[in-house]
Structure formats: C-alpha cells, structure tokens
Design a protein around this motif. Structure first.
Motif, PDB file in Angstrom:
ATOM      1  N   MET B  35       0.832  -1.211   0.000  1.00 14.58           N
ATOM      2  CA  MET B  35       0.000   0.000   0.000  1.00 14.58           C
ATOM      3  C   MET B  35       0.865   1.258   0.000  1.00 14.58           C
ATOM      4  SD  MET B  35      -3.177  -0.590  -0.013  1.00 14.58           S
ATOM      5  CE  MET B  35      -3.706  -2.214  -0.416  1.00 14.58           C
ATOM      6  N   VAL B  36       1.879   1.254   0.867  1.00 12.45           N
ATOM      7  CA  VAL B  36       2.713   2.443   0.997  1.00 12.45           C
ATOM      8  C   VAL B  36       3.446   2.710  -0.317  1.00 12.45           C
ATOM      9  CG1 VAL B  36       4.662   3.483   2.206  1.00 12.45           C
ATOM     10  CG2 VAL B  36       2.965   2.163   3.475  1.00 12.45           C
ATOM     11  N   VAL B  37       4.061   1.680  -0.891  1.00 13.53           N
ATOM     12  CA  VAL B  37       4.818   1.884  -2.141  1.00 13.53           C
ATOM     13  C   VAL B  37       3.863   2.302  -3.259  1.00 13.53           C
ATOM     14  CG1 VAL B  37       6.319   0.805  -3.839  1.00 13.53           C
ATOM     15  CG2 VAL B  37       6.579   0.236  -1.427  1.00 13.53           C
ATOM     16  N   ALA B  38       2.725   1.607  -3.350  1.00 14.45           N
ATOM     17  CA  ALA B  38       1.777   1.907  -4.427  1.00 14.45           C
ATOM     18  C   ALA B  38       1.250   3.331  -4.327  1.00 14.45           C
ATOM     19  CB  ALA B  38       0.613   0.910  -4.392  1.00 14.45           C
ATOM     20  N   SER B  39       1.175   3.852  -3.093  1.00 13.31           N
ATOM     21  CA  SER B  39       0.617   5.192  -2.938  1.00 13.31           C
ATOM     22  C   SER B  39       1.514   6.255  -3.568  1.00 13.31           C
ATOM     23  CB  SER B  39       0.389   5.495  -1.457  1.00 13.31           C
ATOM     24  OG  SER B  39       1.627   5.641  -0.804  1.00 13.31           O
ATOM     25  N   PHE B  40       2.776   5.906  -3.784  1.00 10.66           N
ATOM     26  CA  PHE B  40       3.704   6.875  -4.386  1.00 10.66           C
ATOM     27  C   PHE B  40       3.818   6.687  -5.890  1.00 10.66           C
ATOM     28  CE2 PHE B  40       5.197   6.878   0.034  1.00 10.66           C
ATOM     29  CZ  PHE B  40       5.187   8.243   0.259  1.00 10.66           C
ATOM     30  N   MET B  41       3.002   5.783  -6.440  1.00 11.48           N
ATOM     31  CA  MET B  41       3.179   5.493  -7.866  1.00 11.48           C
ATOM     32  C   MET B  41       2.126   6.152  -8.741  1.00 11.48           C
ATOM     33  SD  MET B  41       4.525   1.629  -8.282  1.00 11.48           S
ATOM     34  CE  MET B  41       4.630   1.851 -10.070  1.00 11.48           C
ATOM     35  N   GLU B  42       2.488   6.315  -9.970  1.00  8.89           N
ATOM     36  CA  GLU B  42       1.613   6.781 -11.027  1.00  8.89           C
ATOM     37  C   GLU B  42       0.621   5.634 -11.327  1.00  8.89           C
ATOM     38  OE1 GLU B  42       0.016   8.939 -13.519  1.00  8.89           O
ATOM     39  OE2 GLU B  42       1.552   9.909 -12.294  1.00  8.89           O
ATOM     40  N   PRO B  43      -0.709   5.886 -11.270  1.00 14.94           N
ATOM     41  CA  PRO B  43      -1.668   4.782 -11.400  1.00 14.94           C
ATOM     42  C   PRO B  43      -1.512   3.969 -12.689  1.00 14.94           C
ATOM     43  CG  PRO B  43      -2.805   6.832 -10.902  1.00 14.94           C
ATOM     44  CD  PRO B  43      -1.380   7.167 -11.055  1.00 14.94           C
ATOM     45  N   THR B  44      -1.225   4.642 -13.801  1.00 20.82           N
ATOM     46  CA  THR B  44      -1.107   3.883 -15.052  1.00 20.82           C
ATOM     47  C   THR B  44       0.088   2.938 -15.010  1.00 20.82           C
ATOM     48  OG1 THR B  44      -0.223   5.971 -15.837  1.00 20.82           O
ATOM     49  CG2 THR B  44      -2.317   5.275 -16.771  1.00 20.82           C
ATOM     50  N   ALA B  45       1.178   3.426 -14.409  1.00 16.65           N
ATOM     51  CA  ALA B  45       2.357   2.576 -14.284  1.00 16.65           C
ATOM     52  C   ALA B  45       2.064   1.403 -13.362  1.00 16.65           C
ATOM     53  CB  ALA B  45       3.534   3.382 -13.748  1.00 16.65           C
ATOM     54  N   LEU B  46       1.362   1.692 -12.274  1.00 16.72           N
ATOM     55  CA  LEU B  46       1.023   0.643 -11.306  1.00 16.72           C
ATOM     56  C   LEU B  46       0.156  -0.417 -11.974  1.00 16.72           C
ATOM     57  CD1 LEU B  46       1.184  -0.165  -8.281  1.00 16.72           C
ATOM     58  CD2 LEU B  46      -0.988   1.004  -7.981  1.00 16.72           C
ATOM     59  N   LEU B  47      -0.774   0.062 -12.797  1.00 21.12           N
ATOM     60  CA  LEU B  47      -1.706  -0.824 -13.474  1.00 21.12           C
ATOM     61  C   LEU B  47      -0.973  -1.722 -14.476  1.00 21.12           C
ATOM     62  CD1 LEU B  47      -4.792  -1.212 -13.453  1.00 21.12           C
ATOM     63  CD2 LEU B  47      -4.896   0.258 -15.459  1.00 21.12           C
ATOM     64  N   ASN B  48      -0.033  -1.116 -15.221  1.00 21.33           N
ATOM     65  CA  ASN B  48       0.624  -1.877 -16.273  1.00 21.33           C
ATOM     66  C   ASN B  48       1.779  -2.731 -15.763  1.00 21.33           C
ATOM     67  OD1 ASN B  48      -1.113  -0.746 -18.111  1.00 21.33           O
ATOM     68  ND2 ASN B  48       0.253   1.004 -18.500  1.00 21.33           N
ATOM     69  N   LYS B  49       2.570  -2.155 -14.860  1.00 19.91           N
ATOM     70  CA  LYS B  49       3.785  -2.869 -14.475  1.00 19.91           C
ATOM     71  C   LYS B  49       3.696  -3.472 -13.072  1.00 19.91           C
ATOM     72  CE  LYS B  49       6.593   0.804 -16.330  1.00 19.91           C
ATOM     73  NZ  LYS B  49       7.848   1.506 -16.109  1.00 19.91           N
TER      74      LYS B  49
END
Lengths: 300, 294
Positions: B35-49
């Motif tokens: 959760m913590v790491v994902a919160s700092f990510m760009e959603p499209t990048a999180l979704l794809n990678k």
C-alpha cells in the motif's frame, strides 16, 4: 437505617456513579423496552406506547419471506466457519510465540502481528478492494501463473473466504495476547522435569502448555459463541454489494437495509430480536457443552 | 533459557515454528508495504507494471489530491473532535463509576453492578436504540456519537479492578482527618490513577476513531462526516469528491484519479495510529491483561 446513614454520609460516591447509571437506563434499558415495537406497527407520530399491537405479524412475515432461509444460513455459515477457522489461530500463534525465548525478538514479532488491529475496518475492506480488484496485484499473480483474473469482491462464492481470511489477518495477532499472558504463567520447572523424562517439545506443548490455557480457551469460546449471529455486521455492510448478496446478505445487513434505508422500524426490530434470541440460545448451548468438557467450568 | 539441551528433533520443530512466525509477519506487513509503495506510484504505471523500481513511475499526485481535498481534511478534523470528546466523556463516566463500585462497604454495589452487567448480555438492539437517540433530538449531532456509547461496562470493570489494587489505608487515614469522598477522590485517587486513565483513554480514542457505523446511522449532513465515512466513499463506494472532478470530463481520467486517491487515502488515514501504537503497545497490552484478570 445504617444503610441510609451510609448513603447520607457518602453522598459523593452516589453522585459519582449517577451519570453512568442514568446513561445506562436511557441508552440500554429504554431500548430494551423499545423492543416492544417488534410486536407493534410503530409510527413515530404515535410513539411506542400509542402504536397499534400486531402480535407476531412481523415475525411471521420474516419467516415467510422468500429470502428467510438464505439469510439464516448465510449468517450461520459465515459466523460458524469464521469461528471454526478463526478461533484456533490465535491459540496456535500464542503457543508458537511462547517458544521464542529471546524477549526482544518476541516483542518485535508481536509488534508486527498486532499492527492490523489498529487499522479501521473501512480501510481493511478498502485494501481488499484494491488488492483483489480485477487489475490488482493478486490477480496479476493469478495471471502470471496462467489463470484468468477472478472478481474476488463481486463473486458470491469468494465473499466468505475473503471475509473470514481478512478477519483472521486483522485480528488473530491481537487475540493471541490473552493466551500469551496465560502461557507466561506456566512453571518452567514443569518443562524441565518433562524434558528429563524424555518428553519432546511437541509433547510438552500438548501436555503442559495447552492444559494451562484450557480455562482461558473455554471462556473465549463461550464469548465467541454468544456473538455468533452478531459477528461483524459492520464489515458485512461494507463488503455487501448487489453482485455478491447471494452470500453476503446476512441478518445484520438485512436489519440495516430494512431499518435505515427503508425506515421499516418494526419489521427490522423483529428481525433483530429473532437474531438476539438465537444468539442467547447459542451462548447457553455452547456454555453447556464447554461445562461438560471443562470439568464444570463455564461462565454462565 | 531451558537448562536442558534440546534434542535434534526439538530443534527441527523450533526451526519450523520460527519459520512459520517469520512467514506470518511477512503475510501481515506485506500488504501494508505494498500500500505504501503503491501510494507513491503513477496509477497507469502501477496498473501496467505493478510495483516498479523505475523512479519515473513515481509521483506525489495522490498525496497532493488527498491533502487538498476538503472532505478528507474536514473528516479528519471531525474525527479528531468526535474521538476526543468521546474519550473525555467515556473515561470520566467510567472512572467515576468504577471508584465507588470498588469499595467493599458501598451500599447498593451489587444492585448497580447487576444493572450494568445485564447490559453486556441483553440489549434492545440497533433500531430501538436509534429511536431513543432520535426522540432525544440527537440525530445529526455530535451527541449521538459521543453519548449513547459512553458507558462501557468493560471499562467500568477495568477501572474497578484497578482501584481495588490501591492501598486502602490512605483512604481511611484521610477519612479520619475529615476529608470528604470528593476530596479523597480528586486529591488522592486520581493522581494515582494515571495508568488506568491512560489505558482507557487510548482504547476509547482508537475505537471511536476507527468506527464508521455510528456515524453512518446517526449523521445525515456530509459536512459532519468523520474520516472513516469519507474513506468509505472513496475506497468502497468509489466516489470521488465532485468538487475536485468538476473540471474533469473524461471517464478514464476520473477512474485514474479515483485509483490514485485510494492508496494515498489508506496510508494517510492509517499512518497516525500505526506510527503511534508501538509507543503505546505496553499500555494496550496492560489493558488486555487487567481485563483478563477480572
């Protein structure tokens, strides 16, 4: 007379308990009286006393409702499975933690195990939605292993496992505290003596540690059984949706929907009262069984 | 330390136990770290990678949105207000009630205790309680959230157990000197009671902070919603604040922003308690222990 004098001399003490007594009467005993509306057609204008009696009409309506059996079985299954799967975990956890001899290490492990207890149920369910969404990390793993993405949060068949496992994830660590405390009372000499007699670690856990915490286990299981139908209404309301309602519709979500979304107070109160009665029956039954198994020690 | 050397088999069992514990710890903090790491990510990048280590995939946009959202800030302040007021009320009521009930010669102790304990097993339920709150005109006010649940029988029992453990002699000495119960309570008992007051206050605050159900049934005005109800909108009902998205027309952008807010919302709302709790752990444990010694 002596009692009256005590009261007169110690009137401050009575003023100290007064707020708690008054609040209890208003917010606990008045609602018990208010349960009468389950047998009436409650109208806010007429009040509890003035509303018309309808006897067991609302109960009959509930028992004859097409979703009655579904609600009853969903509630029972969710909570009985939850109890069967969830109850032993904190005990096993405590027995395992008890084997960690280094105090600092034990403290650190406990620190992590307790953490989810401090996260709100809204956030836990929110995390489920995020982690188990069709494009979420869990489904990424499923796909990576060659499967098709699963809709965990909307398929009825996944409701129970998601609900129960997330409950264990959140609560097992915290619930183990009480057993850890009870285990701290085991006399180390017993273990030494047993080891000298050639008892293995597992034998000592089974014959020394487990019997020590048996009374605590008995009390905890009775308390858990009494709450079997009440269990986790909050969380079910959060996880409920139109898609998974075949399994996620339990009595507490139903009471909430009927009572607050449709303002059908009398019917909702009747459903809830039915639920309370089943709870009490469960409490006394389990208490009876535990007394039998536990040499006469129950809590009620 | 065991004074006798463990056998080989026992060492194997211990190894298995230790491994299992480590796996459990991983299973518990794994999702939290995600959760913590994902919160700092760009959603499209999180979704794809998924989680990536590519710095260009990171962004603070989620936090910027959360921290500029009036609903969340408002919810946070509401929750702070409700939880603080509730804590003060419930701790005072329960500590005050626990003291007389701890005295052996208190006339009426049994009756009052029974009155309290019955409520642990029987209750009128949700709807009748709601109707009482409603008829008192408390709906949609802070009072509905801080008064009906203020008496906790469990807390009264905890307080009573604590007071029972205090030495009785001081009490008697003070009485002989002519002190009233009022003076004794405030000048002798309360200063000694910091541990129990602290434990009860922590429990009350955390419980109220994390609760959403009371506010769900008793509050109507959205401006009064505490944090948990605001979170419910964002995380579970999937609704983004209309003020923020009024300028955004595209559906895809809306979905992206709602994803973006979720992770940051989870982190921002859980962080205060998770950061504080290691410091308070021993007090929480103390509370559970005192309770179990009933």
């Amino acid at each position: 007379m002596e009692k009256l004098r005590y009261i007169k001399n110690n009137y401050w003490l009575y003023l100290f308990v007064l707020p708690a007594v008054v609040l209890t009467i208003i917010f606990k005993y008045l609602p018990m009286y208010g349960v009468l509306i389950a047998f009436k057609d409650y109208s806010f204008r007429k009040g509890i006393l003035g509303s018309d009696w309808v006897g067991f009409h609302h109960f009959e309506r509930f028992f004859n409702a097409p979703n009655f059996e579904q609600l009853l079985f969903n509630t029972l299954q969710l909570n009985i499975y939850g109890l069967l799967l969830g109850f032993p975990v904190p005990i096993i956890l405590a027995l395992m933690l008890n084997q960690v001899r280094k105090a600092a290490m034990k403290k650190n492990i406990q620190l992590f195990l307790y953490a989810p207890n401090f996260i709100s149920v809204v956030v836990v369910v929110g995390m489920l939605f995020v982690l188990f969404s069709p494009t979420g990390p869990v489904n990424k793993l499923v796909v990576a292993f060659g499967g098709m993405p699963l809709s965990f949060m909307s398929e009825p068949e996944y409701f129970r496992p998601m609900y129960i496992l997330s409950g264990i994830w959140q609560g097992a660590g915290w619930s183990s505290i009480i057993y850890v405390a009870a285990l701290a009372g085991v006399d180390p000499e017993l273990h030494n003596a047993a080891t000298l007699d050639g008892a293995s670690l597992l034998q000592r856990i089974r014959h020394i540690d487990l019997p020590t915490i048996r009374p605590v286990i008995a009390i905890m299981i009775i308390l858990a059984a009494g709450g079997i139908m009440a269990g986790g209404g909050d969380k079910a309301i959060l996880m409920w949706n139109e898609m998974n309602m075949e399994k996620s519709d339990v009595i507490s979500t139903y009471v909430y929907r009927i009572g607050f979304q449709q303002a059908n107070y009398s019917f909702s109160a009747a459903v809830e009262l039915f639920n309370t009665v089943i709870n009490l029956i469960m409490l006394f039954t389990v208490n009876f069984i535990v007394k039998r198994v536990n040499d006469g020690d129950g809590i009620v | 330390m065991d004074s006798i050397k463990p056998t080989k088999m026992d060492k194997v069992v211990l190894g298995v136990i230790f491994t299992l514990l480590v796996l459990l710890v991983v299973a518990i903090i794994g999702p939290l770290i995600y959760m913590v790491v994902a919160s700092f990510m760009e959603p499209t990048a999180l979704l794809n990678k998924g989680l990536s280590f590519d710095l260009s995939d990171y962004s603070l946009e989620g936090y910027r949105m959360i921290l500029s959202d009036d609903k969340i800030i408002g919810g946070f302040l509401n929750a702070l207000l409700y939880s603080s007021v509730f804590t003060v009320i419930t701790v005072s009521v329960c500590v005050f009630a626990g003291y007389p009930l701890a005295l052996d010669d208190f006339v009426g102790r049994k009756v009052i205790m029974t009155l309290f304990i019955i409520t642990m097993f029987f209750g009128g339920g949700l709807i009748p309680t709601y109707l009482v709150v409603k008829s008192l005109g408390m709906l949609d006010t802070i009072w509905a959230l801080v008064i009906p649940g203020a008496v906790s029988v469990w807390n009264i029992i905890l307080a009573r157990t604590f007071f029972r453990g205090l030495p009785k002699e001081m009490n008697e000495a003070a009485k002989i000197d002519g002190a009233s119960d009022f003076t004794i309570f405030f000048s002798i008992i309360i200063p000694l009671s910091k541990p129990i007051v602290f434990v009860l206050a922590l429990y009350a605050f955390v419980g109220h902070w994390n609760d959403f159900f009371q506010s769900l049934i008793y509050l109507e005005n959205q401006d009064k919603y505490p944090l948990q109800l605001v979170l419910r909108r964002i995380l579970i009902l999937n609704k983004v604040d209309p003020n923020i998205v009024s300028s955004i027309k595209e559906q895809a952008e809306l979905a992206r922003l709602s994803e973006l807010m979720k992770y940051a919302a989870i982190v921002v709302s859980s962080l205060p308690l998770l950061v504080m709790y290691p410091f308070f752990q021993k007090y929480f444990e103390k509370g559970v222990m005192v309770g179990s010694l009933k």
